[in-house]
Design a protein around this motif. Structure first.
Motif, mmCIF file in Angstrom:
data_model
loop_
_atom_site.group_PDB
_atom_site.id
_atom_site.type_symbol
_atom_site.label_atom_id
_atom_site.label_comp_id
_atom_site.label_asym_id
_atom_site.label_seq_id
_atom_site.Cartn_x
_atom_site.Cartn_y
_atom_site.Cartn_z
ATOM 1 N N UNK A 20 -28.337 38.926 -10.173
ATOM 2 C CA UNK A 20 -27.547 37.876 -9.544
ATOM 3 C C UNK A 20 -26.901 38.339 -8.253
ATOM 4 N N UNK A 21 -26.524 39.603 -8.193
ATOM 5 C CA UNK A 21 -25.994 40.152 -6.941
ATOM 6 C C UNK A 21 -27.094 40.196 -5.885
ATOM 7 N N UNK A 22 -28.289 40.616 -6.305
ATOM 8 C CA UNK A 22 -29.426 40.636 -5.389
ATOM 9 C C UNK A 22 -29.702 39.221 -4.879
ATOM 10 N N UNK A 23 -29.612 38.242 -5.768
ATOM 11 C CA UNK A 23 -29.828 36.858 -5.372
ATOM 12 C C UNK A 23 -28.816 36.378 -4.349
ATOM 13 N N UNK A 24 -27.551 36.749 -4.549
ATOM 14 C CA UNK A 24 -26.532 36.374 -3.569
ATOM 15 C C UNK A 24 -26.851 36.983 -2.207
ATOM 16 N N UNK A 25 -27.192 38.268 -2.205
ATOM 17 C CA UNK A 25 -27.496 38.946 -0.951
ATOM 18 C C UNK A 25 -28.704 38.368 -0.253
ATOM 19 N N UNK A 26 -29.739 38.005 -1.044
ATOM 20 C CA UNK A 26 -30.950 37.433 -0.447
ATOM 21 C C UNK A 26 -30.668 36.050 0.129
ATOM 22 N N UNK A 27 -29.885 35.241 -0.590
ATOM 23 C CA UNK A 27 -29.576 33.899 -0.100
ATOM 24 C C UNK A 27 -28.784 33.951 1.207
ATOM 25 N N UNK A 28 -27.871 34.904 1.307
ATOM 26 C CA UNK A 28 -27.105 35.067 2.551
ATOM 27 C C UNK A 28 -28.028 35.462 3.706
ATOM 28 N N UNK A 29 -29.002 36.301 3.406
ATOM 29 C CA UNK A 29 -29.877 36.856 4.444
ATOM 30 C C UNK A 29 -31.052 35.948 4.781
ATOM 31 N N UNK A 30 -31.623 35.297 3.748
ATOM 32 C CA UNK A 30 -32.892 34.576 3.945
ATOM 33 C C UNK A 30 -32.869 33.215 3.239
ATOM 34 N N UNK A 31 -32.176 32.269 3.825
ATOM 35 C CA UNK A 31 -32.145 30.929 3.232
ATOM 36 C C UNK A 31 -33.513 30.259 3.266
ATOM 37 N N UNK A 32 -34.425 30.776 4.092
ATOM 38 C CA UNK A 32 -35.778 30.224 4.073
ATOM 39 C C UNK A 32 -36.516 30.600 2.790
ATOM 40 N N UNK A 33 -36.105 31.700 2.165
ATOM 41 C CA UNK A 33 -36.736 32.124 0.917
ATOM 42 C C UNK A 33 -36.074 31.510 -0.316
ATOM 43 N N UNK A 34 -34.790 31.178 -0.227
ATOM 44 C CA UNK A 34 -34.032 30.716 -1.397
ATOM 45 C C UNK A 34 -33.475 29.325 -1.126
ATOM 46 N N UNK A 35 -33.937 28.337 -1.888
ATOM 47 C CA UNK A 35 -33.423 26.977 -1.724
ATOM 48 C C UNK A 35 -32.377 26.622 -2.784
ATOM 49 N N UNK A 36 -32.357 27.365 -3.894
ATOM 50 C CA UNK A 36 -31.377 27.137 -4.952
ATOM 51 C C UNK A 36 -31.207 28.438 -5.722
ATOM 52 N N UNK A 37 -30.041 28.576 -6.365
ATOM 53 C CA UNK A 37 -29.650 29.871 -6.917
ATOM 54 C C UNK A 37 -29.080 29.693 -8.323
ATOM 55 N N UNK A 38 -29.576 30.492 -9.256
ATOM 56 C CA UNK A 38 -28.977 30.575 -10.583
ATOM 57 C C UNK A 38 -28.337 31.953 -10.710
#
Length: 262
Positions: A98-116
């Motif tokens: 989940x921490x990795x997901x937060x970091x990826x969403x901050x960096x690459x919103x083109x890769x992440x459209x929604x987050x659990x």
């Protein structure tokens, strides 16, 4: 089994479901490999491209010398998804995942459209706590922590079942340098400010008997993201996808529908 050779690291990954479906990326917890998600897969609908991977130092991925940084862990999955040409994924991360997901969403919103964000936090524990665990692993191996970890991971009822041994074995068979390296990454991470700047659909999932990331921590973290939702799973600890897979999958599928991912 597939390897992604990213230059400085080789990551083991697996793709199930529909290769042309909407992508869902899963990132597992400290001390587990991609099999963490096996229990929920039978409850997920067809038409999804399910991407799982072993983060560095875990499972069949390379295990460089510790310590690791959260930036390196985020960069690993970023490069994996670039290699797979994945965009607009729904990212499901548990604990360090989940921490990795937060970091990826901050960096690459083109890769992440929604987050659990499952059983995780913007910051988990203290530097002193992680220093002690790293020292224990370096001196006595993961086995020296295993019983205490099982208490944090699982509800009292689950700890009385034979299945506990499977997860204890998974934990102690991870590379010690991988466990220590990822512990250092968690220790050095505070995502309260960057996560508060996220604007995307977000679901928080917590277990009511989680001794590692209590429900209040998960709720506090997802509340940083406007419009987020929160779901508490009863009779479950740190790995509710293991203890309550049908319940976990049902809430995940509902979120997939709510966000238009399916």
């Amino acid at each position: 089994m597939r390897f992604a050779d990213l230059g400085d690291i080789r990551l083991h990954y697996r793709i199930d479901g529909d290769p042309d479906g909407a992508p869902v990326v899963f990132a597992n917890s400290l001390g587990t490999d991609l099999r963490l998600w096996d229990p929920i897969l039978p409850y997920l609908p067809p038409g999804l491209k399910l991407i799982r991977y072993d983060k560095r130092g875990h499972g069949l991925s390379d295990a460089p010398a510790a310590p690791y940084t959260m930036g390196a862990l985020v960069r690993d999955v970023e490069r994996l998804l670039d290699m797979l040409e994945v965009r607009d994924a729904l990212f499901v991360g548990l604990s360090i995942g989940g921490m990795i997901g937060q970091g990826l969403a901050v960096k690459r919103l083109d890769q992440v459209r929604a987050l659990v964000l499952s059983n995780t936090g913007a910051k988990i524990g203290t530097k002193e706590m992680w220093d002690q665990r790293i020292a224990a692993v370096q001196s006595g191996g993961i086995e020296s922590l295993a019983d205490a970890v099982m208490e944090r991971w699982f509800s009292r009822a689950f700890r009385a079942t034979p299945e506990l041994g499977l997860w204890r074995n998974m934990l102690v068979r991870q590379p010690a340098q991988g466990y220590a390296g990822c512990s250092a990454a968690i220790s050095g991470t505070d995502f309260y400010t960057p996560t508060s700047g996220l604007r995307l659909p977000c679901l928080g999932i917590a277990g009511d008997e989680d001794g590692a990331t209590p429900p209040d921590l998960v709720r506090e973290t997802v509340d940083l993201i406007p419009g987020s939702k929160f779901h508490l799973i009863r009779k479950a600890g740190h790995l509710p996808c293991v203890e309550q897979p049908e319940n976990y999958a049902a809430r995940l599928v509902q979120f997939l529908r709510d966000t238009g991912h399916i």
